[in-house]
Scaffold this motif. Structure first.
Motif, PDB file in Angstrom:
ATOM      1  N   UNK A  36       0.859  -1.185   0.000  1.00 46.89           N
ATOM      2  CA  UNK A  36       0.000   0.000   0.000  1.00 46.89           C
ATOM      3  C   UNK A  36       0.895   1.235   0.000  1.00 46.89           C
ATOM      4  N   UNK A  37       0.414   2.295  -0.611  1.00 53.45           N
ATOM      5  CA  UNK A  37       1.219   3.518  -0.703  1.00 53.45           C
ATOM      6  C   UNK A  37       1.636   4.021   0.678  1.00 53.45           C
TER       7      UNK A  37
ATOM      8  N   UNK B 125       4.013  -9.307   8.152  1.00 55.25           N
ATOM      9  CA  UNK B 125       3.313  -8.505   7.154  1.00 55.25           C
ATOM     10  C   UNK B 125       1.820  -8.561   7.472  1.00 55.25           C
ATOM     11  N   UNK B 126       1.168  -7.411   7.495  1.00 54.47           N
ATOM     12  CA  UNK B 126      -0.292  -7.382   7.655  1.00 54.47           C
ATOM     13  C   UNK B 126      -0.902  -6.902   6.342  1.00 54.47           C
ATOM     14  N   UNK B 127      -1.957  -7.584   5.924  1.00 52.03           N
ATOM     15  CA  UNK B 127      -2.588  -7.335   4.629  1.00 52.03           C
ATOM     16  C   UNK B 127      -3.985  -6.739   4.788  1.00 52.03           C
TER      17      UNK B 127
ATOM     18  N   UNK C  53       0.622 -18.117   8.165  1.00 50.04           N
ATOM     19  CA  UNK C  53      -0.463 -17.149   8.029  1.00 50.04           C
ATOM     20  C   UNK C  53      -1.450 -17.322   9.172  1.00 50.04           C
ATOM     21  N   UNK C  54      -1.887 -16.192   9.707  1.00 52.65           N
ATOM     22  CA  UNK C  54      -2.905 -16.177  10.755  1.00 52.65           C
ATOM     23  C   UNK C  54      -3.749 -14.920  10.546  1.00 52.65           C
ATOM     24  N   UNK C  55      -5.011 -15.108  10.235  1.00 52.40           N
ATOM     25  CA  UNK C  55      -5.870 -13.954   9.972  1.00 52.40           C
ATOM     26  C   UNK C  55      -5.337 -13.152   8.802  1.00 52.40           C
ATOM     27  N   UNK C  56      -5.127 -11.852   9.033  1.00 49.89           N
ATOM     28  CA  UNK C  56      -4.649 -10.970   7.961  1.00 49.89           C
ATOM     29  C   UNK C  56      -3.136 -10.783   7.983  1.00 49.89           C
ATOM     30  N   UNK C  57      -2.432 -11.624   8.746  1.00 48.63           N
ATOM     31  CA  UNK C  57      -0.979 -11.492   8.860  1.00 48.63           C
ATOM     32  C   UNK C  57      -0.250 -12.719   8.330  1.00 48.63           C
TER      33      UNK C  57
END
Length: 152
Positions: free
Chosen positions: A32-33, A111-113, A74-78
């Motif tokens: 993301x920017x 990393x969170x997405x 991976x766990x949830x959004x991370x």
């Protein structure tokens, strides 16, 4: 394919294209920017441009840098990764001119997405081992990106 599987593939791509090839277009696609990352050096840009600066900084010092994801969880959004970084020190690195020495260290990243893009990023690597492999003493921790100088 689940969202977590896609995010893990994206993190693997970060190593294969962003770090190993220096592909700035891939960084634009993946991050993301305004990606949050609080470990950049003073004076560096923030957000995606800060990550590009970090990649360029390492690739100038270690032109043959190669990073591999050893583990991706991976766990949830991370996505958490354990990575291996190898390269030959040929350019300036924190004021240390190229030594020609090879380095081989490990680190971890989180990393969170959101919506398929990295929005938050933090990392830690074996900085002490890196500087020992370069044959120099470590710099004060606040002068090294990726080292949190905060005390509890």
């Amino acid at each position: 394919m689940t969202e977590q599987e896609r995010n893990k593939e994206t993190v693997a791509r970060i190593y294969g294209t962003c770090w190993n090839k220096g592909d700035m277009n891939a960084i634009d696609e993946i991050f993301a920017e305004d990606v949050k990352h609080d470990q950049f050096l003073e004076g560096w840009p923030t957000g995606r441009d800060g990550f590009k600066t970090l990649v360029k900084f390492w690739r100038e010092a270690f032109p043959d840098i190669h990073e591999d994801a050893i583990e991706l969880i991976a766990d949830g959004d991370q996505v958490v990764s354990r990575f291996r970084l190898r390269g030959t020190h040929k350019g300036d690195f924190y004021g240390i001119p190229g030594t020609g020495r090879k380095v081989d260290i490990y680190g971890a990243e989180v990393f969170r997405f959101e919506n398929g893009k990295v929005v938050d990023y933090i990392y830690h690597e074996d900085t002490l081992g890196l500087f020992f492999q370069l044959g120099v003493l470590p710099l004060p921790s606040l002068q090294i990106a990726g080292v949190d100088g905060a005390t509890s």
